[in-house]
Design a protein around this motif. Structure first.
Motif, PDB file in Angstrom:
ATOM      1  N   GLN A   1      39.008 -79.846  11.035  1.00  0.00           N
ATOM      2  CA  GLN A   1      39.188 -81.267  11.358  1.00  0.00           C
ATOM      3  C   GLN A   1      37.831 -81.963  11.463  1.00  0.00           C
ATOM      4  O   GLN A   1      37.600 -82.997  10.842  1.00  0.00           O
ATOM      5  CB  GLN A   1      39.945 -81.402  12.679  1.00  0.00           C
ATOM      6  CG  GLN A   1      39.950 -82.826  13.216  1.00  0.00           C
ATOM      7  CD  GLN A   1      40.562 -82.920  14.599  1.00  0.00           C
ATOM      8  OE1 GLN A   1      40.853 -81.921  15.244  1.00  0.00           O
ATOM      9  NE2 GLN A   1      40.777 -84.137  15.049  1.00  0.00           N
ATOM     10  N   LEU A   2      36.931 -81.365  12.248  1.00  0.00           N
ATOM     11  CA  LEU A   2      35.629 -82.004  12.444  1.00  0.00           C
ATOM     12  C   LEU A   2      34.865 -82.078  11.125  1.00  0.00           C
ATOM     13  O   LEU A   2      34.175 -83.049  10.841  1.00  0.00           O
ATOM     14  CB  LEU A   2      34.818 -81.235  13.484  1.00  0.00           C
ATOM     15  CG  LEU A   2      35.408 -81.281  14.887  1.00  0.00           C
ATOM     16  CD1 LEU A   2      34.549 -80.489  15.851  1.00  0.00           C
ATOM     17  CD2 LEU A   2      35.552 -82.728  15.365  1.00  0.00           C
ATOM     18  N   TYR A   3      35.040 -81.051  10.288  1.00  0.00           N
ATOM     19  CA  TYR A   3      34.358 -81.044   9.009  1.00  0.00           C
ATOM     20  C   TYR A   3      34.874 -82.189   8.135  1.00  0.00           C
ATOM     21  O   TYR A   3      34.093 -82.934   7.536  1.00  0.00           O
ATOM     22  CB  TYR A   3      34.571 -79.702   8.314  1.00  0.00           C
ATOM     23  CG  TYR A   3      34.009 -79.650   6.923  1.00  0.00           C
ATOM     24  CD1 TYR A   3      32.640 -79.511   6.718  1.00  0.00           C
ATOM     25  CD2 TYR A   3      34.842 -79.748   5.819  1.00  0.00           C
ATOM     26  CE1 TYR A   3      32.117 -79.481   5.446  1.00  0.00           C
ATOM     27  CE2 TYR A   3      34.328 -79.717   4.544  1.00  0.00           C
ATOM     28  CZ  TYR A   3      32.965 -79.582   4.353  1.00  0.00           C
ATOM     29  OH  TYR A   3      32.449 -79.564   3.088  1.00  0.00           O
ATOM     30  N   LEU A   4      36.200 -82.357   8.117  1.00  0.00           N
ATOM     31  CA  LEU A   4      36.777 -83.401   7.272  1.00  0.00           C
ATOM     32  C   LEU A   4      36.412 -84.794   7.764  1.00  0.00           C
ATOM     33  O   LEU A   4      36.333 -85.738   6.993  1.00  0.00           O
ATOM     34  CB  LEU A   4      38.303 -83.258   7.240  1.00  0.00           C
ATOM     35  CG  LEU A   4      38.835 -82.066   6.447  1.00  0.00           C
ATOM     36  CD1 LEU A   4      40.336 -81.932   6.652  1.00  0.00           C
ATOM     37  CD2 LEU A   4      38.515 -82.226   4.972  1.00  0.00           C
ATOM     38  N   LEU A   5      36.199 -84.922   9.071  1.00  0.00           N
ATOM     39  CA  LEU A   5      35.974 -86.255   9.635  1.00  0.00           C
ATOM     40  C   LEU A   5      34.507 -86.483   9.949  1.00  0.00           C
ATOM     41  O   LEU A   5      34.149 -87.392  10.672  1.00  0.00           O
ATOM     42  CB  LEU A   5      36.806 -86.419  10.904  1.00  0.00           C
ATOM     43  CG  LEU A   5      38.306 -86.259  10.726  1.00  0.00           C
ATOM     44  CD1 LEU A   5      39.004 -86.256  12.070  1.00  0.00           C
ATOM     45  CD2 LEU A   5      38.855 -87.368   9.853  1.00  0.00           C
TER      46      LEU A   5
END
Lengths: 311, 299
Positions: free
Chosen positions: A303-307
Motif C-alpha cells: 500500500q505504502l509503495y503504491l501511494l
C-alpha cells in the motif's frame, strides 16, 4: 507562563533575538521532546512493549496462569500440523477474495451515481454511508435477528417478493452463512468504498472525459480507457483497505455464525482468539499473531509503495 | 487536504454550472431518482425494520412468522433491558466513560504531540514520528494477547481505565498524523507574533494554534469516539466482570441461550441503544467525519 512573559516582554523583540543561540535551540528541543513524550509513552507501553512481548511469547509455552517454559520454534512448527490453522487461514483468504471485488464494484457504482451535485444527492450520500458508523458488533446482532428464519423480517420479505417459498436457514450451511455475512458486510461498509471513489472521481476534471467523448470514444470506452486508469490510485487504495479489513475479520463471524457450522467459518483472528483465550495456549496464539503480522505488514508495505508519491 | 474540499464540492465549489454532464445525459432525472431511491430503500430497510420491531411488545417481537407493523406500540422491551444484567444504564455509562475518556485522552495527547512534531526540532524527531506511525502497520488484533499480559502486569485487566488507555493508543497514529499536519499548515508568522507578545509554549498552543486547528481536533475526537464506542474484540478479551462490560460486549450476554431462548425484543432494544448515539452524532457532524475519513485513508 509568567516567567516566560517577564523574560520576553521587554523590548518586544521576543524570542527572535535569541533564535540563533545554542541555549535557545536546546531549550526548544527540550520543550519539543516534552510535548511528544505523552504520545511516545502510550506507544511504548501499549504498542512497543506488547510487540516485543508477542515475539517473546511465541517462543514459549505460555499458559494463562502458571509458569512459562522455553519452547524454541515449536509453536511455529505446531502450525504446520494444526488443521484449524490452515482451515482458518484458507477461509479468511476466501472471504477476502469474495468481499473485495464486491466492495470495489458496488462502491464504484454508487459513487458514479451520486458523484455530482443534483437535487437530493446529499440525502442519498448520507443514507448509503450511514451503516458505516454502526459498529460491527451491533450490526452483526441486528442481522442475526433480521436473518433469523423464525422471527426475522428478511426471510418474510423474500417470501413476500416471491424470491423464496420458505424461510432460509442462513446459518445451517457454510455457503449460506458466508453469503449472509458478505451481505451484512457489504451493507455496512460499502458506503466507505463509495466515499473513496467519490473523492477520486471528483478529482478527475470533467473536461478529460468530455474530451475523450468528443474524440469519438463511447461511454464504455471512456470508462475503461480514461476514467478507470485515472482512478488506479483510488482503486489500489480501496483494494488494500478491503484486504486488510477482511484479513482481520472477527466480530461478524464470532457473532453471526459462531464459527459454524462445524468450525467452517472460523477466521484467522477468531482462531488466534480461541487458541489464546479459550484453549489458553497464549504462546501458540502469539506465534500465529506473528505470522499474521508479517502477512499484513507485507500487504501494508505494498500500500505504502503504491501511494508513495502522494501528499 | 485537497481531497477534503473535493469530497464536499457542494459547499465550496465556485465553478459555474457546467454543461450537461456525462451522468445527466446517460440518465434522466426520473430514472436517477428511481434507482437511487430504490438503493436507499435497501440500505434503510434493516434499520426501519429494527425500529418497527423494537416498539412491539416482547411477545409480538418474538412472533413467528413475524409481521411488519406493530399491533400495539409498547416500550416494554426497553423497560426489560433496564433490568437485564446490571441494567442497561450501567452499560451505557461504561461505554460513555470509555468513549469520552478515549476522546479526551486522544485529543490532548495528539494535540501536544502533533504540535511538538510539527514545530519543534529535536534529535530523533523523524525517527520517533515514524515509530509512532508504524503502530498503524501492525494490526492491533495481533497484539491483543501480549497486551493482555501488559495490562495484567499493570493491574489494569478487567478495568475500564485499562481499556481506555489501550483505545487511546489505537488512535495515536491517525490522531498524531492529523494534528501534525494541521499544525504544520498554520503560518509560522502567527505563532511568532504570539511568542513576541510573550506567550509561553502552552499558551501559544492553546490561544493561537488550537483555535486554528479546530476542524482537525473535531476529526480526531469523532474518530476516537466511534472506534471506542464500537470496539468489540479488545473489550471482549480485557473485561471479565459483567458490571464492567461495554455495550457491544453486553450484547453477547443477551444471546446466551444460543439459538435456544433468545429474547428478541430485548436484544433489539440493546442494538438500538448501541447504534442510536452513533447515528445521531454522525448526522450532526458528518462533515468533519467524512473529511477525516477521506484525508485519513488517502494519506
Amino acid at each position: 507562563m509568567s516567567a516566560a512573559a517577564s523574560t520576553a516582554a521587554p523590548g518586544r523583540t521576543g524570542p527572535r533575538r535569541f533564535a540563533g543561540s545554542r541555549a535557545f535551540r536546546r531549550r526548544r528541543a527540550m520543550v519539543g521532546l516534552l510535548l511528544v513524550s505523552p504520545a511516545l509513552a502510550f506507544v511504548g507501553v501499549f504498542f512497543l512493549a506488547p510487540f516485543v512481548l508477542m515475539i517473546w511469547m511465541s517462543l514459549h509455552k505460555w499458559p494463562l496462569l502458571g509458569h512459562t517454559s522455553w519452547a524454541g520454534l515449536s509453536n511455529y512448527a505446531a502450525m504446520g500440523n494444526d488443521p484449524m490453522f490452515w482451515r482458518s487461514l484458507a477461509f479468511t483468504v476466501e472471504y477476502t477474495l469474495i468481499i473485495t471485488p464486491i466492495l470495489i464494484v458496488v462502491g464504484f457504482g454508487l459513487a458514479w451515481l451520486i458523484r455530482e451535485r443534483r437535487r437530493g444527492v446529499g440525502f442519498f450520500r448520507t443514507v448509503y454511508f450511514m451503516p458505516y458508523v454502526i459498529g460491527f458488533a451491533a450490526a452483526s446482532y441486528l442481522w442475526v435477528w433480521f436473518l433469523n428464519p423464525g422471527v426475522g423480517l428478511f426471510d418474510k420479505t423474500l417470501q413476500a417478493l416471491g424470491l423464496t417459498s420458505s424461510p432460509v436457514q442462513w446459518f445451517s450451511s457454510r455457503t449460506l452463512a458466508l453469503f449472509a455475512v458478505v451481505l451484512m458486510i457489504v451493507w455496512k461498509v460499502v458506503g466507505f468504498t463509495m466515499l473513496l471513489f467519490m473523492s477520486g472521481l471528483q478529482g478527475i476534471p470533467d473536461d478529460v472525459q468530455e474530451a475523450a467523448q468528443t474524440d469519438g470514444a463511447g461511454r464504455w470506452a471512456t470508462l475503461w480507457r480514461v476514467t478507470l486508469p485515472l482512478l488506479r490510485r483510488t482503486i489500489a487504495l480501496t483494494v488494500i483497505l478491503a484486504i486488510v479489513g477482511s484479513m482481520l475479520a472477527f466480530d461478524q463471524f464470532y457473532i453471526m455464525t459462531n464459527g459454524g457450522p462445524n468450525n467452517q467459518t472460523v477466521t484467522i483472528v477468531y482462531w488466534i482468539y480461541d487458541s489464546s483465550f479459550v484453549n489458553f495456549q497464549l504462546g501458540y496464539g502469539a506465534a500465529m499473531s506473528v505470522v499474521l503480522t508479517v502477512i499484513l505488514v507485507l500487504i501494508t508495505s505494498v500500500q505504502l509503495y503504491l501511494l508513495r508519491d502522494q501528499t | 487536504m485537497a481531497t477534503a474540499t473535493a469530497a464536499d464540492p457542494g459547499r465550496r465549489s465556485l465553478a459555474p454550472r457546467r454543461r450537461q454532464s456525462e451522468l445527466r445525459r446517460a440518465m434522466p432525472a426520473v430514472a436517477w431518482w428511481a434507482i437511487c431511491g430504490l438503493i436507499a430503500l435497501m440500505f434503510l430497510f434493516p434499520l426501519a425494520m429494527l425500529a418497527l420491531t423494537v416498539i412491539k411488545s416482547p411477545g409480538e417481537a418474538a412472533a413467528s412468522p413475524p409481521y411488519y407493523i406493530p399491533h400495539h406500540v409498547s416500550l416494554e422491551n426497553f423497560k426489560e433491558i433496564g433490568n437485564t444484567g446490571s441494567g442497561i444504564i450501567q452499560y451505557v455509562l461504561n461505554s460513555a466513560l470509555v468513549s469520552l475518556g478515549t476522546v479526551v485522552g486522544s485529543v490532548i495527547v495528539a494535540t501536544l504531540g502533533g504540535y511538538g512534531f510539527a514545530r519543534y526540532r529535536f534529535r530523533g524527531r523523524t525517527a520517533l514520528f515514524v515509530v509512532a506511525l508504524m503502530t498503524m502497520m501492525v494490526p492491533f488484533q495481533a497484539l491483543l494477547t501480549p497486551m493482555y499480559s501488559v495490562l495484567v502486569f499493570l493491574h489494569l485487566q478487567n478495568s475500564l481505565l485499562g481499556l481506555t488507555l489501550v483505545y487511546i493508543t489505537f488512535q495515536m497514529p491517525f490522531a498524531l498524523f492529523v494534528m501534525r499536519n494541521a499544525f504544520a499548515e498554520v503560518p509560522q508568522e502567527i505563532e511568532d507574533a504570539a511568542a513576541m507578545d510573550g506567550a509561553s509554549t502552552l499558551s501559544t498552543l492553546m490561544r493561537v494554534m488550537v483555535p486554528v486547528a479546530k476542524p482537525a481536533i473535531a476529526t480526531v475526537a469523532l474518530f476516537a469516539f466511534f472506534s471506542a464506542w464500537n470496539e468489540f474484540l479488545a473489550a471482549l478479551i480485557f473485561l471479565s466482570d459483567q458490571t464492567n462490560f461495554t455495550l457491544p460486549v453486553f450484547l453477547t450476554t443477551l444471546v446466551t441461550g444460543h439459538l435456544g431462548a433468545i429474547n428478541w425484543g430485548v436484544l433489539e432494544a440493546g442494538v438500538v441503544v448501541t447504534i442510536v448515539p452513533c447515528l445521531i452524532i454522525f448526522l450532526l457532524l458528518q462533515r468533519y467525519y467524512v473529511r477525516g475519513l477521506v484525508s485519513g485513508a488517502v494519506r
